[in-house]
Design a protein around this motif. Structure first.
Motif, PDB file in Angstrom:
ATOM      1  N   ILE A   9       0.854  -1.183   0.000  1.00  0.00           N
ATOM      2  CA  ILE A   9       0.000   0.000   0.000  1.00  0.00           C
ATOM      3  C   ILE A   9       0.893   1.237   0.000  1.00  0.00           C
ATOM      4  CG2 ILE A   9      -1.986  -1.080   1.093  1.00  0.00           C
ATOM      5  CD1 ILE A   9      -1.070   0.087   3.743  1.00  0.00           C
ATOM      6  N   THR A  10       0.377   2.311  -0.613  1.00  0.00           N
ATOM      7  CA  THR A  10       1.113   3.571  -0.717  1.00  0.00           C
ATOM      8  C   THR A  10       0.184   4.711  -0.359  1.00  0.00           C
ATOM      9  OG1 THR A  10       2.485   2.675  -2.513  1.00  0.00           O
ATOM     10  CG2 THR A  10       2.463   5.065  -2.232  1.00  0.00           C
ATOM     11  N   GLY A  11       0.614   5.589   0.543  1.00  0.00           N
ATOM     12  CA  GLY A  11      -0.182   6.757   0.896  1.00  0.00           C
ATOM     13  C   GLY A  11      -0.213   7.751  -0.252  1.00  0.00           C
ATOM     14  N   GLU A  12      -1.403   8.209  -0.624  1.00  0.00           N
ATOM     15  CA  GLU A  12      -1.543   9.102  -1.778  1.00  0.00           C
ATOM     16  C   GLU A  12      -0.902  10.458  -1.520  1.00  0.00           C
ATOM     17  OE1 GLU A  12      -5.123   9.750  -4.932  1.00  0.00           O
ATOM     18  OE2 GLU A  12      -5.607  10.223  -2.849  1.00  0.00           O
ATOM     19  N   ILE A  13      -0.934  10.946  -0.281  1.00  0.00           N
ATOM     20  CA  ILE A  13      -0.360  12.248   0.061  1.00  0.00           C
ATOM     21  C   ILE A  13       1.037  12.082   0.647  1.00  0.00           C
ATOM     22  CG2 ILE A  13      -0.611  14.291   1.510  1.00  0.00           C
ATOM     23  CD1 ILE A  13      -3.636  13.896   1.365  1.00  0.00           C
TER      24      ILE A  13
ATOM     25  N   THR B 248       4.821   3.786   2.515  1.00  0.00           N
ATOM     26  CA  THR B 248       4.522   2.466   1.966  1.00  0.00           C
ATOM     27  C   THR B 248       4.633   1.408   3.062  1.00  0.00           C
ATOM     28  OG1 THR B 248       6.825   2.065   1.312  1.00  0.00           O
ATOM     29  CG2 THR B 248       5.367   3.093  -0.323  1.00  0.00           C
ATOM     30  N   ALA B 249       3.940   0.289   2.852  1.00  0.00           N
ATOM     31  CA  ALA B 249       3.997  -0.838   3.791  1.00  0.00           C
ATOM     32  C   ALA B 249       3.370  -2.041   3.110  1.00  0.00           C
ATOM     33  CB  ALA B 249       3.271  -0.515   5.092  1.00  0.00           C
ATOM     34  N   LEU B 250       3.591  -3.223   3.698  1.00  0.00           N
ATOM     35  CA  LEU B 250       2.973  -4.456   3.209  1.00  0.00           C
ATOM     36  C   LEU B 250       1.874  -4.885   4.183  1.00  0.00           C
ATOM     37  CD1 LEU B 250       5.964  -6.668   1.974  1.00  0.00           C
ATOM     38  CD2 LEU B 250       4.389  -5.305   0.604  1.00  0.00           C
TER      39      LEU B 250
ATOM     40  N   GLN C  43     -20.140   1.958  12.208  1.00  0.00           N
ATOM     41  CA  GLN C  43     -19.661   1.906  10.833  1.00  0.00           C
ATOM     42  C   GLN C  43     -18.577   0.848  10.726  1.00  0.00           C
ATOM     43  OE1 GLN C  43     -18.345   5.876  10.008  1.00  0.00           O
ATOM     44  NE2 GLN C  43     -20.398   6.685   9.716  1.00  0.00           N
ATOM     45  N   ALA C  44     -18.629   0.095   9.632  1.00  0.00           N
ATOM     46  CA  ALA C  44     -17.635  -0.950   9.410  1.00  0.00           C
ATOM     47  C   ALA C  44     -16.287  -0.322   9.070  1.00  0.00           C
ATOM     48  CB  ALA C  44     -18.080  -1.875   8.278  1.00  0.00           C
ATOM     49  N   VAL C  45     -15.244  -0.808   9.717  1.00  0.00           N
ATOM     50  CA  VAL C  45     -13.881  -0.323   9.501  1.00  0.00           C
ATOM     51  C   VAL C  45     -12.980  -1.545   9.342  1.00  0.00           C
ATOM     52  CG1 VAL C  45     -11.920   0.885  10.535  1.00  0.00           C
ATOM     53  CG2 VAL C  45     -14.230   1.813  10.771  1.00  0.00           C
ATOM     54  N   PHE C  46     -12.044  -1.477   8.413  1.00  0.00           N
ATOM     55  CA  PHE C  46     -11.071  -2.543   8.245  1.00  0.00           C
ATOM     56  C   PHE C  46      -9.724  -2.077   8.787  1.00  0.00           C
ATOM     57  CE2 PHE C  46     -14.199  -3.928   5.179  1.00  0.00           C
ATOM     58  CZ  PHE C  46     -14.203  -5.299   5.355  1.00  0.00           C
ATOM     59  N   GLU C  47      -8.971  -3.041   9.324  1.00  0.00           N
ATOM     60  CA  GLU C  47      -7.626  -2.762   9.821  1.00  0.00           C
ATOM     61  C   GLU C  47      -6.616  -3.522   8.985  1.00  0.00           C
ATOM     62  OE1 GLU C  47      -7.761  -1.856  14.528  1.00  0.00           O
ATOM     63  OE2 GLU C  47      -8.183  -3.939  13.982  1.00  0.00           O
ATOM     64  N   PHE C  48      -5.691  -2.784   8.373  1.00  0.00           N
ATOM     65  CA  PHE C  48      -4.568  -3.395   7.666  1.00  0.00           C
ATOM     66  C   PHE C  48      -3.439  -3.564   8.685  1.00  0.00           C
ATOM     67  CE2 PHE C  48      -5.714  -1.336   3.305  1.00  0.00           C
ATOM     68  CZ  PHE C  48      -6.773  -2.205   3.205  1.00  0.00           C
ATOM     69  N   PHE C  49      -3.147  -4.795   9.064  1.00  0.00           N
ATOM     70  CA  PHE C  49      -2.060  -5.032  10.006  1.00  0.00           C
ATOM     71  C   PHE C  49      -0.731  -5.048   9.244  1.00  0.00           C
ATOM     72  CE2 PHE C  49      -5.630  -6.386  12.514  1.00  0.00           C
ATOM     73  CZ  PHE C  49      -5.291  -5.944  13.783  1.00  0.00           C
ATOM     74  N   ILE C  50       0.235  -4.298   9.782  1.00  0.00           N
ATOM     75  CA  ILE C  50       1.470  -4.002   9.057  1.00  0.00           C
ATOM     76  C   ILE C  50       2.655  -4.369   9.926  1.00  0.00           C
ATOM     77  CG2 ILE C  50       2.898  -2.105   8.173  1.00  0.00           C
ATOM     78  CD1 ILE C  50       0.232  -0.711   7.412  1.00  0.00           C
ATOM     79  N   ASP C  51       3.635  -5.053   9.345  1.00  0.00           N
ATOM     80  CA  ASP C  51       4.903  -5.312  10.019  1.00  0.00           C
ATOM     81  C   ASP C  51       5.734  -4.037   9.958  1.00  0.00           C
ATOM     82  OD1 ASP C  51       7.392  -6.101  10.926  1.00  0.00           O
ATOM     83  OD2 ASP C  51       7.337  -8.034   9.924  1.00  0.00           O
ATOM     84  N   SER C  52       6.181  -3.567  11.117  1.00  0.00           N
ATOM     85  CA  SER C  52       6.940  -2.316  11.162  1.00  0.00           C
ATOM     86  C   SER C  52       8.201  -2.377  10.312  1.00  0.00           C
ATOM     87  CB  SER C  52       7.303  -1.970  12.613  1.00  0.00           C
ATOM     88  OG  SER C  52       8.052  -3.027  13.199  1.00  0.00           O
TER      89      SER C  52
ATOM     90  N   THR D 256       8.400  -3.391   7.322  1.00  0.00           N
ATOM     91  CA  THR D 256       8.081  -3.018   5.936  1.00  0.00           C
ATOM     92  C   THR D 256       7.591  -1.583   5.819  1.00  0.00           C
ATOM     93  OG1 THR D 256       5.756  -3.727   6.035  1.00  0.00           O
ATOM     94  CG2 THR D 256       7.410  -5.411   5.548  1.00  0.00           C
ATOM     95  N   LEU D 257       7.406  -0.892   6.954  1.00  0.00           N
ATOM     96  CA  LEU D 257       6.866   0.462   6.938  1.00  0.00           C
ATOM     97  C   LEU D 257       7.951   1.464   6.593  1.00  0.00           C
ATOM     98  CD1 LEU D 257       4.535   2.448   7.545  1.00  0.00           C
ATOM     99  CD2 LEU D 257       5.286   2.438   9.927  1.00  0.00           C
ATOM    100  N   ILE D 258       7.685   2.280   5.594  1.00  0.00           N
ATOM    101  CA  ILE D 258       8.595   3.355   5.191  1.00  0.00           C
ATOM    102  C   ILE D 258       7.824   4.661   5.268  1.00  0.00           C
ATOM    103  CG2 ILE D 258      10.032   4.286   3.346  1.00  0.00           C
ATOM    104  CD1 ILE D 258      10.418   1.470   2.310  1.00  0.00           C
ATOM    105  N   ASP D 259       8.256   5.552   6.140  1.00  0.00           N
ATOM    106  CA  ASP D 259       7.647   6.859   6.363  1.00  0.00           C
ATOM    107  C   ASP D 259       6.342   6.740   7.152  1.00  0.00           C
ATOM    108  OD1 ASP D 259       7.757   9.666   6.171  1.00  0.00           O
ATOM    109  OD2 ASP D 259       8.630   9.476   4.198  1.00  0.00           O
ATOM    110  N   SER D 260       5.579   7.837   7.220  1.00  0.00           N
ATOM    111  CA  SER D 260       4.377   7.887   8.054  1.00  0.00           C
ATOM    112  C   SER D 260       3.165   8.243   7.214  1.00  0.00           C
ATOM    113  CB  SER D 260       4.541   8.936   9.168  1.00  0.00           C
ATOM    114  OG  SER D 260       5.664   8.636   9.970  1.00  0.00           O
ATOM    115  N   PHE D 261       2.062   7.543   7.464  1.00  0.00           N
ATOM    116  CA  PHE D 261       0.822   7.822   6.747  1.00  0.00           C
ATOM    117  C   PHE D 261       0.158   9.064   7.337  1.00  0.00           C
ATOM    118  CE2 PHE D 261       1.461   3.324   5.907  1.00  0.00           C
ATOM    119  CZ  PHE D 261       1.179   3.250   4.557  1.00  0.00           C
ATOM    120  N   THR D 262      -0.529   9.813   6.487  1.00  0.00           N
ATOM    121  CA  THR D 262      -1.227  11.030   6.881  1.00  0.00           C
ATOM    122  C   THR D 262      -2.683  10.717   7.185  1.00  0.00           C
ATOM    123  OG1 THR D 262       0.238  12.394   5.511  1.00  0.00           O
ATOM    124  CG2 THR D 262      -1.874  13.359   6.148  1.00  0.00           C
TER     125      THR D 262
END
Length: 882
Positions: A225-229, A233-235, A247-256, A258-264
């Protein structure tokens, strides 16, 4: 067997002249072969036919019946003849059993051959209590909307576009450049081929977005996944769902890792998935909603139910809230709306108009690490009357100044720079107020008191015996700007871009000398930090190497504006000048530079006070960001050093003061922090701010196994026999006596202890009296959908399950017994329709299994001391687990 009898073929095989001249011979031959083909008692004497079938002997499928006994004696002597599996299958697959002897797979395969059922192999070592062996897991998750969009760019001719899975027309909505297309006349869905087909092709370069109202999220596993702003990125490791504000919400669980930078917060994330070998782009919005409203000042005279108004610049669904609780009382806390700048620990905060015995407060903690305010401030500290009480003439060769930072020549006179003549004093450990304590609150004020914090100060001792008293210098004396606040970080800004300070329109001009820069930005150029810097001199300069002591000026006047001993700042580095070669060249001390600098201003330390001087708290300048490409960023000055604090004395019993605010709707897709307006109700003085629920969350951590938890019900101390590393338990619905010999002789690994467990799921063949004392009637219910469980995990993950619905119907609840792949556990929590937790971890991994709900479980355990001492079937003790 062949149906072609040789006797019937004689007449056609004999030559024609023999049939005509010797018919009796032909008849004799036919009678002879008929005799050979007849049965003699129970034995078939058809030797000719048997000879024809010899060619099939080499085919095991054709010869099993004839050689079954030989095959068993040669290859499967230990296996009983009355197995449930087809004997041909057994004989042809007996080799894998031998090759995997002693393994769990061989046990299961042999049991399946014998009884046509499944065998569970358990390991007591998995239940042993082990010190410091628990698995602690801290998870990172990105919360996203349940609305997933596949998006395509049209070419003007293509009418067919892929969807992510087989869906009914009611499960999709289609947008073309923002216009919702829901009429069947515009498109239709081909479910089996996973496509939507437009009646008319969308225009060239138009964006087709297909909303999936339902989605099997397993297709998202291990996708990037890649943050548009933000560009972060992360897997995705796995996906789970939950409900937030209905409201239904999904959680993408991410291994730290693979995380590059911070999502907005609130940004869209992009990914792609393969659908029938075609890569389809997917976009989904991260969840950014209102977490809570923080009351800064509760005001007075408010009523429960008063609405709370928000100004929300960018959102998908606007938040709403209302006053849910009001209260009243004496002052018992101080709210810090703004901590100001230029304060120091343990100094007094006075309540204006009240004595220190009535109301008194103190600064008990100062934030000396805040990003946009000074934590150290240096001034010239000499007083002329201290230095020169004897009226020294200006033209004398040496003023005899006591400055420890005296000029390189050691003499101060009319030719010296002031910056080299005077001493310095430094305010250290200063910053904004972060905690306030109440020293006295013995008075109930009728109006809200105004609080005024004591500015930081330094005490200057006299330099000569002629001056008897110390000089106390308060930091607000200088009127230096103290704190910058990034109101909107904007985008596309660069480090070192300068800020300009201008007096507000239609006001007098106050202050001079303040200079500041953008000191930190994010990967997208959003402003993270701005800070005050020394004043710059003429021109710019380059630093060509981090180890180079030479500074190359561009349009500079080094010989005019600088002298040896001055300190200069370039970029993030401050260095002292040791020589000046020309107007464009000088050398500094040899400390390494933080980086190479190009065309940056040269800033002279001491030319002006950092933050300038002469500014007024009630006439603060406006800030302009001088940028090449940045946009939407705003920065403001909130106060001068030693001022700018906004402290609110709050009483717990003030009539109508807002105590709690209830968030009625937390909103969706909020990208900018909303402001709160409470001025239209009560006395209009209440203030509040909001905290957004972050899109990217890091959990506090949890134990994923109970290996080292002393209070765990399923952990046991290691013993001599059962709870050891080299033991195993066979759990089945068949008495172990029926298969113990073949398992012992054929598969049991040397050095292990074997145990057996008899599982009775429906009825126990015993007397009514025993049944009454041991068990209760058993009911077994199967829930809809399928579930997955993992070894050493306490979670059950469902697909198309309805755990919450089953709970509301009374089918399942906390404390219920459930069975997955013959493992029975107790429900500890029901998290969602597709996720629940149990009290003890599963010991095997099982996928796509049914989930059974039972009201009583049974375990019969047979223990072997050695394989030769396996208990007989009628000696199996029966136990009922509670």
């Amino acid at each position: 067997m062949s149906d072609n009898l040789t006797s019937l073929l004689i007449n056609r095989q004999v030559p024609e002249f023999v049939r005509e001249e010797y018919p009796l011979f032909v008849t004799f031959m036919e009678a002879y072969y008929e005799f050979l083909e007849q049965k003699q008692g129970t034995q078939l004497n058809d030797l000719t036919t048997k000879s024809k079938d010899l060619r099939y002997i080499s085919d095991v499928d054709q010869s099993i019946d004839d050689f079954e006994e030989s095959f068993f004696n040669s290859y499967a002597e230990l296996i009983p003849r009355n197995v449930q599996v087809d004997k041909a299958i057994l004989i042809k697959n007996v080799l894998p059993i031998y090759l995997s002897k002693g393994s769990e797979a061989s046990f299961k395969l042999l049991y399946r051959f014998l009884f046509g059922q499944e065998l569970e192999v358990k390991y007591p070592k998995n239940d042993i209590l082990r010190a410091s062996d628990g698995k602690w897991e801290i998870e990172n998750a990105l919360e996203v909307s349940a609305e997933f969009y596949a998006y395509h760019t049209a070419n003007g001719t293509n009418k067919e576009f892929k969807i992510l899975q087989e869906l009914n027309p009611s499960d999709v909505s289609v947008f073309v450049n923002g216009d919702l297309k829901v009429l069947n006349t515009h498109y239709f869905v081909r479910k089996e081929s996973k496509k939507i087909v437009f009646i008319t092709a969308p225009a060239n370069q138009s964006i087709v977005k297909i909303l999936h109202k339902t989605l099997d999220t397993r297709i998202l596993h291990n996708r990037k996944i890649t943050g548009e702003i933000s560009g972060a990125t992360a897997l995705i490791e796995r996906v789970s769902n939950k409900i937030i504000n209905q409201q239904a919400v999904f959680e993408f669980f991410i291994d730290s890792k693979t995380l590059i930078d911070s999502f907005t917060n609130g940004e869209n994330v992009l990914l792609d998935v393969f659908v029938d070998d075609i890569l389809v782009n997917v976009v989904v919005a991260t969840i950014a909603n209102l977490l809570r409203v923080n009351i800064i000042d509760g005001g007075a005279s408010y009523n429960v139910g008063d609405p709370v108004l928000f100004t929300t610049p960018v959102f998908d669904v606007a938040p709403t809230a209302l006053v849910s609780k009001t209260f009243a009382g004496v002052i018992d806390k101080v709210i810090i709306a703004d901590g100001g700048s230029g304060f120091m620990d343990n100094e007094r905060i006075a309540a204006v108009g009240y004595s220190n015995t009535q109301l008194d407060f103190a600064m008990t903690e100062i934030n000396t690490n805040s990003a946009n305010t000074a934590n150290v401030f240096r001034i010239f500290s000499d007083v002329i009357s201290d230095i020169d009480p004897s009226n020294t003439i200006i033209s004398v060769a040496n003023y005899n100044f006591p400055n420890t930072n005296i000029s390189p020549s050691g003499i101060i006179n009319v030719d010296s720079q002031i910056s080299h003549a005077f001493s310095n004093a430094t305010y250290v450990q200063i910053g904004e107020i972060s905690e306030v304590s109440i020293a006295a609150a013995a008075f109930i004020p009728l109006t809200q008191p105004v609080l005024n914090a004591t500015p930081a100060y330094v005490t200057l001792a006299p330099l000569t015996a002629n001056t008897l008293s110390n000089t106390v210098v308060s930091i607000d004396t200088f009127g230096s700007l103290g704190k910058l606040y990034v109101s909107n970080p904007g985008s596309a800004y660069a480090v070192f871009e300068e800020l300009t300070f201008t007096s507000p329109p239609n006001t007098m001009s106050y202050g001079f000398g303040a200079e500041a820069i953008v000191s930190k930005v994010s990967v997208t150029g959003s402003i993270v930090e701005a800070k005050f810097v020394p004043s710059k001199i003429t021109g710019t300069a380059n630093v060509t190497s981090v180890s180079n002591v030479m500074v190359h000026g561009i349009g500079t006047l080094f010989t005019t504006e600088l002298v040896v001993g001055d300190s200069i700042t370039i970029g993030h580095d401050t260095r002292k000048i040791i020589s000046i070669a020309s107007n464009t060249s000088l050398n500094v001390t040899s400390a390494a530079w933080a980086q190479i600098y190009s065309s940056l201003p040269v800033r002279k330390v001491g030319l002006n006070l950092i933050g300038g001087q002469g500014y007024k708290q009630n006439h603060l300048p406006t800030v302009t960001i001088n940028t090449v490409s940045g946009f939407e960023g705003t920065i403001r000055v909130t106060g001068i050093l030693g001022d700018g604090e906004d402290l609110i004395a709050k009483g717990s019993k003030r009539p109508g003061e807002i105590e709690e605010i209830l968030v009625a709707n937390s909103g969706i897709g909020i990208r900018v922090v909303p402001s709160v307006d409470l001025s239209g109700f009560g006395d209009g003085t209440a203030t509040a701010n909001v905290t957004l629920n972050p899109s990217f969350i890091t959990t506090p951590g949890r134990w994923t196994t109970s290996d080292s938890i002393l209070s765990s019900l399923d952990r046991r101390i290691q013993g001599r026999n059962y709870y050891v590393n080299y033991s195993y338990l066979l759990s089945s619905t068949t008495e172990f006596a029926k298969y113990k010999k073949v398992f012992r002789d054929l598969l049991h690994p040397a050095g292990f202890k074997a145990y057996a467990e008899l599982t009775i799921s429906n009825e126990i063949a015993t007397t009514p009296a025993i049944l009454e004392t041991l068990v209760a009637p058993t009911t077994i219910k199967t829930l809809s959908g399928r579930v997955n469980v993992a070894n050493v995990s306490i979670y059950v993950t469902g697909s198309n399950t309805k755990f919450n619905v089953a709970n509301s119907l009374g089918i399942i609840s906390i404390g219920s017994y459930i069975a997955v792949n013959s493992q029975i556990r107790v429900v500890s929590s029901i998290i969602s329709n597709t996720n629940l937790a149990v009290t003890s971890a599963f010991t095997i991994t099982a996928n796509n299994e049914e989930l059974l709900v039972v009201n009583t479980i049974y375990d019969a355990v047979a223990t072997e001391i050695t394989l030769e001492e396996i208990l007989a079937e009628n000696e199996l003790p029966l136990t009922v687990e509670s």
